[in-house]
Write an enzyme that holds these catalytic residues in place. Sequence first.
Site, PDB file in Angstrom:
ATOM      1  N   CYS A  83     -10.721  12.530  -3.140  1.00 14.37           N
ATOM      2  CA  CYS A  83     -11.271  11.646  -2.267  1.00 14.37           C
ATOM      3  C   CYS A  83     -12.474  12.486  -1.881  1.00 14.37           C
ATOM      4  O   CYS A  83     -13.575  12.061  -1.682  1.00 14.37           O
ATOM      5  CB  CYS A  83     -10.393  11.476  -1.012  1.00 14.37           C
ATOM      6  SG  CYS A  83      -8.651  11.527  -1.207  1.00 14.37           S
ATOM      7  N   ARG A 134      -1.317  20.560  -7.159  1.00 18.92           N
ATOM      8  CA  ARG A 134      -0.671  20.794  -5.833  1.00 18.92           C
ATOM      9  C   ARG A 134       0.452  21.904  -6.158  1.00 18.92           C
ATOM     10  O   ARG A 134       1.139  21.565  -7.175  1.00 18.92           O
ATOM     11  CB  ARG A 134      -0.224  19.648  -5.117  1.00 18.92           C
ATOM     12  CG  ARG A 134      -1.281  18.870  -4.773  1.00 18.92           C
ATOM     13  CD  ARG A 134      -0.887  17.520  -4.067  1.00 18.92           C
ATOM     14  NE  ARG A 134      -2.034  16.416  -4.218  1.00 18.92           N
ATOM     15  CZ  ARG A 134      -1.791  15.344  -4.012  1.00 18.92           C
ATOM     16  NH1 ARG A 134      -0.644  14.813  -3.545  1.00 18.92           N
ATOM     17  NH2 ARG A 134      -2.920  14.400  -3.707  1.00 18.92           N
ATOM     18  N   GLN A 162      -4.208  11.328 -11.347  1.00 21.78           N
ATOM     19  CA  GLN A 162      -4.036  10.032 -10.214  1.00 21.78           C
ATOM     20  C   GLN A 162      -4.726   9.027 -11.012  1.00 21.78           C
ATOM     21  O   GLN A 162      -5.879   9.272 -11.313  1.00 21.78           O
ATOM     22  CB  GLN A 162      -4.218  10.465  -8.904  1.00 21.78           C
ATOM     23  CG  GLN A 162      -3.322  11.181  -8.360  1.00 21.78           C
ATOM     24  CD  GLN A 162      -4.328  11.640  -6.694  1.00 21.78           C
ATOM     25  OE1 GLN A 162      -5.261  11.879  -6.786  1.00 21.78           O
ATOM     26  NE2 GLN A 162      -3.167  11.519  -5.844  1.00 21.78           N
ATOM     27  N   ASP A 187      -6.893   7.043  -9.353  1.00 18.30           N
ATOM     28  CA  ASP A 187      -7.438   7.043  -8.087  1.00 18.30           C
ATOM     29  C   ASP A 187      -8.755   6.222  -7.826  1.00 18.30           C
ATOM     30  O   ASP A 187      -9.425   5.943  -9.247  1.00 18.30           O
ATOM     31  CB  ASP A 187      -7.837   8.608  -7.814  1.00 18.30           C
ATOM     32  CG  ASP A 187      -7.643   8.710  -6.136  1.00 18.30           C
ATOM     33  OD1 ASP A 187      -7.100   7.596  -5.472  1.00 18.30           O
ATOM     34  OD2 ASP A 187      -7.597   9.938  -6.076  1.00 18.30           O
ATOM     35  N   LYS A 236      -1.533   1.233   6.534  1.00 16.13           N
ATOM     36  CA  LYS A 236      -1.380   1.152   4.948  1.00 16.13           C
ATOM     37  C   LYS A 236      -0.297  -0.003   4.371  1.00 16.13           C
ATOM     38  O   LYS A 236       0.266  -0.607   5.325  1.00 16.13           O
ATOM     39  CB  LYS A 236      -0.974   2.361   4.026  1.00 16.13           C
ATOM     40  CG  LYS A 236       0.308   2.807   4.735  1.00 16.13           C
ATOM     41  CD  LYS A 236       0.834   4.116   4.006  1.00 16.13           C
ATOM     42  CE  LYS A 236       2.243   4.720   4.621  1.00 16.13           C
ATOM     43  NZ  LYS A 236       2.641   5.721   3.695  1.00 16.13           N
ATOM     44  N   HIS A 267      -8.150   4.118   0.229  1.00 15.28           N
ATOM     45  CA  HIS A 267      -7.492   5.038  -0.986  1.00 15.28           C
ATOM     46  C   HIS A 267      -6.352   3.906  -1.696  1.00 15.28           C
ATOM     47  O   HIS A 267      -5.588   3.497  -1.100  1.00 15.28           O
ATOM     48  CB  HIS A 267      -6.835   6.015  -0.694  1.00 15.28           C
ATOM     49  CG  HIS A 267      -7.452   6.978   0.144  1.00 15.28           C
ATOM     50  ND1 HIS A 267      -8.130   8.366  -0.165  1.00 15.28           N
ATOM     51  CD2 HIS A 267      -7.742   6.843   1.578  1.00 15.28           C
ATOM     52  CE1 HIS A 267      -8.469   8.940   1.149  1.00 15.28           C
ATOM     53  NE2 HIS A 267      -8.295   8.046   2.031  1.00 15.28           N
TER      54      HIS A 267
HETATM   55 ZN   LIG Z   1      -7.916   9.473  -1.865  1.00 11.78          ZN
END
Ligand SMILES: [Zn+2]
Length: 646
Positions: free
Chosen positions: A337, A366, A384, A386, A472, A518
Amino acid sequence: MIKITLPDGAVKEVEKGTTPFSIAQSISQGLARNVISAKFNDTTVETTTPLTEDGRLTLYTWNDDEGKKAFWHSSSHVVAQALEELYPDIKLTIGPAIENGFYYDVDFGDETISEKDFPKIEKKALEIARGKHDYKMRSVSKADALSYYKEQGNEYKVELIENLDDGTITFCDHSTFTDLCRGGHIPNTGIIKAIKLLSVAGAYWRGDENNTQLTRVYGISFPKQKELTEYLQLLEEAKKRDHRKLGKELELFTFSQKVGQGLPLWLPNGAALRERLEQFLKKAQKKAGYEMVVTPHIGQKELYVTSGHYAKYGEDSFQPIHTPKEDEEFLLKPMNCPHHCEIYNSQPFSYKDLPKRYAEFGTVYRYEQSGELHGLTRVRGFTQDDAHIFCTTEQLNDEFKNVIDLTLYVLNSLGFEDFTAQVSVRDLNNPEKYIGNTDDWEKAEQAIIDAAEEKGLNYVIESGEAAFYGPKLDFMIKDALGRNWQLGTIQVDYNLPKRFDLTYKGSDNELHRPVMIHRAPFGSMERFVALLLEHTGGNFPLWLIPTQAIVLPVSEKHEKYAEKVLNSLENHEIRALIDNRNETVGKKIREAELKKIPFMIIVGEQEEESASLSVRRHGGEDLGSLSVDTFSDLVTTEINSTLKSF
Ligand SMILES: [Zn+2]
Ligand SMILES: [Zn+2]
């Protein structure tokens, strides 16, 4: 008299001291027979606990999660008693219920136990259960509780009690057994009809590796023998479908200690599969108006300080990378992001340019503790699928609908039919927990709910489950074994646009803040492939599977014809291999079955003469003799039945 409010809003006026059990009786005899646990004003109580004040009461049966929890926790006491009777010198520590069953952590001293000992422990535990002993709670003073366990020489319980306040300590008795316990039991041991110990593992006291290593005994129990049998069958099936096992058998991925824990290496089959998944999504995303971007694997520490990730995860994650230049620090990218925010920031936008939809198959890193790592589902580096959508509040509803369409397309094309959605909104009692203005939140929540409604999703609204930065929507997928997976989160974010000072010029010529969404339908390629493996048992949809067909010549004599067949399959865009090893056809079929190849094409004398193929499906079905064209039509029809265009 006291007032008891039931979950449906009904209020019962009963005498002070009435128990949850008698309230169940006053509702129906059926409920009274099945009620095993209760909650009174957010506290778990026994069905025999006298209620002494007004409050809310929920009654639980085996069919409720809370009921199972009480059932399993109560069973852990029974197993503990059995262990104590069989091994008198052990020291008991804690025995909670878990998602599936319970465990008890035990200091066995010099003794060790293994799976060989399970049958006699289970037998003893069942004997105790059959005694139909009531679970009875009693309050104990701190001094009495301490002296009880000091006398037994159980330093673990002593330590637990030392951390409790006098006046809050309770013991639970059943049969001849006593345990320190906060409560939450079923009425009596007789309800437990089946007990199975599942495994033993080492566990440090209080999870601290400087402490003594205890033995954790895992078990599960049921109110019917039949339910245990079914559970064990499911476990067996889950073992067969374990993605780590299938990943090895199908040669999809591997791990290397040299490369490092939690860092998957994709083998050619796996890489091809992944590539196909990526192409599939990219194609749909293109139609949905996304633009692909590419960003680096590292970023300046400052980037993540701005995004807030450093403050939140910095200390517990991979530490900064230093360059020869002084004070220069980079971090491995934990999220895409911040990079996408900077892409947005690279040029000015007007309201007419929005929404902007940036997509990237972005690999992030991570840190996970080694004990937490698990196959492809818990890793240290993953990619991801993403994307970040930057839009106006007015556009949220349409954008949500688009993302829902895309997610449903992904789920349908991959054979997931059983799913629900959850909309997470604010806790209206704690408005200070959330950033952004109330007006925006209201609009965003309504936009999501309307989108879910308009798309006909089967959804629930959970208040208080929203992140501090926005509401979300999550999809909850049920896999073939009935397990739940969270997938395809669509998250609204008011935080990052502010932190990165993102703006667009409105029709009023003023600068406004866009909203960010997202979303990642797969979540990550790693976790998704793991889920897909366990859901399908490796029998991927035909459009996705690495090898769709394998040509098996009956003998060396037919190799030439087999090559010809392979060629024409390839011309029909069927992904095929040939197995021309000097082995029997029977053996080749068995191996192709293990590799889960959907079609086996056997060619010999007869096939060569008639220019045809003998086709056998994975699992054994004989499709008889077909021409290459007919076979190719069959493959295309099957692919088109699952893979519709977006
Ligand atoms: Zn994101
Ligand atoms: Zn207990």
